[in-house]
Structures are given as C-alpha cells and as structure tokens.
Design a protein around this motif. Sequence first.
Motif, PDB file in Angstrom:
ATOM      1  N   LEU A 160      41.093  55.078  26.554  1.00 18.43           N
ATOM      2  CA  LEU A 160      41.584  53.750  26.918  1.00 18.43           C
ATOM      3  C   LEU A 160      41.116  53.392  28.318  1.00 18.43           C
ATOM      4  N   VAL A 161      40.379  52.289  28.397  1.00 23.30           N
ATOM      5  CA  VAL A 161      39.957  51.694  29.660  1.00 23.30           C
ATOM      6  C   VAL A 161      40.886  50.522  29.940  1.00 23.30           C
ATOM      7  N   VAL A 162      41.418  50.458  31.156  1.00 25.50           N
ATOM      8  CA  VAL A 162      42.254  49.325  31.557  1.00 25.50           C
ATOM      9  C   VAL A 162      41.603  48.635  32.743  1.00 25.50           C
ATOM     10  N   ALA A 163      41.294  47.361  32.567  1.00 26.58           N
ATOM     11  CA  ALA A 163      40.733  46.536  33.635  1.00 26.58           C
ATOM     12  C   ALA A 163      41.873  45.768  34.284  1.00 26.58           C
ATOM     13  N   ILE A 164      41.967  45.873  35.595  1.00 25.78           N
ATOM     14  CA  ILE A 164      43.056  45.243  36.348  1.00 25.78           C
ATOM     15  C   ILE A 164      42.496  44.145  37.245  1.00 25.78           C
ATOM     16  N   ASN A 165      43.114  42.975  37.167  1.00 25.36           N
ATOM     17  CA  ASN A 165      42.704  41.844  37.999  1.00 25.36           C
ATOM     18  C   ASN A 165      42.818  42.189  39.482  1.00 25.36           C
ATOM     19  N   SER A 166      41.795  41.831  40.249  1.00 25.13           N
ATOM     20  CA  SER A 166      41.833  41.980  41.707  1.00 25.13           C
ATOM     21  C   SER A 166      42.935  41.087  42.275  1.00 25.13           C
ATOM     22  N   ASP A 167      43.277  41.323  43.528  1.00 30.46           N
ATOM     23  CA  ASP A 167      44.296  40.490  44.178  1.00 30.46           C
ATOM     24  C   ASP A 167      43.908  39.012  44.157  1.00 30.46           C
ATOM     25  N   GLU A 168      42.654  38.709  44.487  1.00 31.57           N
ATOM     26  CA  GLU A 168      42.202  37.313  44.506  1.00 31.57           C
ATOM     27  C   GLU A 168      42.282  36.697  43.115  1.00 31.57           C
ATOM     28  N   SER A 169      41.926  37.460  42.109  1.00 32.20           N
ATOM     29  CA  SER A 169      41.993  36.988  40.726  1.00 32.20           C
ATOM     30  C   SER A 169      43.437  36.685  40.320  1.00 32.20           C
ATOM     31  N   VAL A 170      44.365  37.538  40.721  1.00 30.91           N
ATOM     32  CA  VAL A 170      45.783  37.303  40.414  1.00 30.91           C
ATOM     33  C   VAL A 170      46.260  36.023  41.096  1.00 30.91           C
ATOM     34  N   ARG A 171      45.873  35.816  42.347  1.00 27.80           N
ATOM     35  CA  ARG A 171      46.260  34.582  43.056  1.00 27.80           C
ATOM     36  C   ARG A 171      45.748  33.346  42.322  1.00 27.80           C
ATOM     37  N   ARG A 172      44.519  33.426  41.837  1.00 24.29           N
ATOM     38  CA  ARG A 172      43.962  32.287  41.093  1.00 24.29           C
ATOM     39  C   ARG A 172      44.750  32.035  39.805  1.00 24.29           C
ATOM     40  N   LEU A 173      45.187  33.098  39.150  1.00 27.61           N
ATOM     41  CA  LEU A 173      45.912  32.964  37.883  1.00 27.61           C
ATOM     42  C   LEU A 173      47.385  32.623  38.055  1.00 27.61           C
TER      43      LEU A 173
END
Length: 159
Positions: A52-65
């Motif tokens: 299982l590979v888990v890709a986690i949103n970067s901090d900047e990506s989370v702010r955008r979302l």
Amino acid sequence: MSNVLTDAELLAQITADRRAGMTVAFANGCFDLLHVGHVRYLQGARAEGDRLVVAINSDESVRRLKGEGRPILHEGARAELVAALACVDYVVLFDDPTVDRLLLMLRPDVHCKGTDYTVDTVPERETVRAYGGRVAIVGDPKNHSTKALLARLGGSASA
C-alpha cells in the motif's frame, strides 16, 4: 529505515516489489488529524494489494483544498503518523492538484478512494483506466471527518 520516500525512492521500491510478484494499491488524502475513518479507509485499501502506497497532500496543497487554518498538523507529522500504521507500506508527499502524475509514474494495480466517491466520480478514474488499472471504493461510510472533530473541539475548519 523510514517508509516516507521521495518519488524516486518510491519508484525504485515499487519496481523491486513488482519484480517480486507483488501487487500495488494506492490511496491518497490530506490525513489532517488522523481519525478512525482514515484508518478504516487505509485498511480497506491495504486489502486491495500486497503493498500500500499512501500519497499525502503537502501543506500548500491542503491550504488550497481546505482553506486558511489548515492543515492542523504539518506535512512531516502527517506523513510520519500515516507511515506508522501497520497497513501502510510507503508514504509519499505530493503538491499537485491531483495524484495523476503519481498514478502514471507508479501505475498501481488499484487506486483506492473512500466511500464519499463512486467509481464513476473518482477524479483520476480515466488515468487509471488508461494504463489498465482499476478503481476501488474502500472504507466505511463517510461519517468521520476532521471538520467534525474540530467542531466538537470548538474550533473551526473549512470542509
């Protein structure tokens, strides 16, 4: 050895796993304030493959979302928490608007999304289908959220 990897390290590891005959499942998300819904989602994703590979949103990506004030935990902490789960083999951070780039790079056998999606509403479904992978909906009903946790704690959060 940490299982939080760079793109290049992850690609090398997945290539070796595939040579060993293993299948790969892929999940992604923000994972801000890890909760039981996240754990059940990742356990369901793990059941879809040998790795299982888990890709986690970067901090900047989370702010955008999610908007200002998010994430609550910085990307390094979120990656470390998810990587510590027994069902997770590898974690990678990403800053892209979608995980299409990672999907095309890794070509996981299964792209797993939570129950707030259907197979037909997964944003990356065409990317996955194009390389011959499949999409799976996993986890329990979406009645857990970071937003709800923050509200119970008296904080405020975007969706």
